[in-house]
Design a protein around this motif. Structure first.
Motif, PDB file in Angstrom:
ATOM      1  N   SER A 197       4.998  -0.369  -7.595  1.00  0.00           N
ATOM      2  CA  SER A 197       5.252  -1.622  -7.985  1.00  0.00           C
ATOM      3  C   SER A 197       6.364  -1.688  -8.736  1.00  0.00           C
ATOM      4  N   ARG A 239      -0.210   2.418  -5.269  1.00  0.00           N
ATOM      5  CA  ARG A 239       0.909   1.646  -4.775  1.00  0.00           C
ATOM      6  C   ARG A 239       2.259   1.769  -5.859  1.00  0.00           C
ATOM      7  N   ASP A 293      -9.345  -4.435  -8.726  1.00  0.00           N
ATOM      8  CA  ASP A 293      -8.181  -4.867  -9.487  1.00  0.00           C
ATOM      9  C   ASP A 293      -6.867  -3.596  -9.262  1.00  0.00           C
ATOM     10  N   TRP A 294      -5.656  -3.806  -9.343  1.00  0.00           N
ATOM     11  CA  TRP A 294      -4.425  -2.896  -9.412  1.00  0.00           C
ATOM     12  C   TRP A 294      -4.502  -2.721 -10.634  1.00  0.00           C
ATOM     13  N   LYS A 324      -5.036   3.205  -2.074  1.00  0.00           N
ATOM     14  CA  LYS A 324      -5.411   3.596  -3.572  1.00  0.00           C
ATOM     15  C   LYS A 324      -4.429   3.484  -4.475  1.00  0.00           C
ATOM     16  N   GLU A 362       0.668   2.093  -9.423  1.00  0.00           N
ATOM     17  CA  GLU A 362      -0.570   1.518  -9.709  1.00  0.00           C
ATOM     18  C   GLU A 362      -1.709   1.946  -8.861  1.00  0.00           C
ATOM     19  N   LYS A 363      -2.960   1.797  -9.563  1.00  0.00           N
ATOM     20  CA  LYS A 363      -4.255   2.329  -8.560  1.00  0.00           C
ATOM     21  C   LYS A 363      -4.969   1.311  -8.660  1.00  0.00           C
ATOM     22  N   LEU A 364      -5.756   1.320  -7.640  1.00  0.00           N
ATOM     23  CA  LEU A 364      -6.764   0.247  -7.121  1.00  0.00           C
ATOM     24  C   LEU A 364      -8.130   0.862  -7.590  1.00  0.00           C
ATOM     25  N   TYR A 404       0.989  -1.249  -0.100  1.00  0.00           N
ATOM     26  CA  TYR A 404      -0.048   0.087   0.056  1.00  0.00           C
ATOM     27  C   TYR A 404       0.743   1.149  -0.014  1.00  0.00           C
TER      28      TYR A 404
END
Length: 90
Positions: A14, A12, A27-28, A10, A19-21, A4
């Motif tokens: 990677s 993160r 899903d990311w 919302k 990436e957004k949730l 997170y």
């Protein structure tokens, strides 16, 4: 950082980048305009639903309206026949 990042859960970071949730499908997705619509008030400046969820759940008719529909009298077969007739008489 347990998967997170900013704005609670919302966004993160990677290996591939931010990436957004999606709040709908959970899903990311990559946090960019290819997967999310712009929203100045949203996390990372992006809307809370991915584009697929937005079109499916928020605006269900949007994907159908995006493609123009010819009136029945101008279908491809009739138009082709009319053009062929016009060229043959010219």
């Amino acid at each position: 950082m347990n998967g997170y990042g900013l704005h609670g859960s919302k966004l993160r970071l990677s290996i591939d980048g931010w990436e957004k949730l999606c709040a709908r499908c959970r899903d990311w997705w990559p946090a960019d305009l290819e997967f999310f619509y712009a929203d100045p008030k949203g996390a990372g400046g992006l809307y809370l639903y991915c584009k697929a969820c937005y079109l499916e759940h928020i605006r269900p008719g949007a994907s159908r309206r995006a493609q123009p529909v010819l009136p029945p009298r101008f279908t491809t077969a009739l138009l082709s026949a009319a053009l062929a007739e016009a060229w043959s008489t010219a």
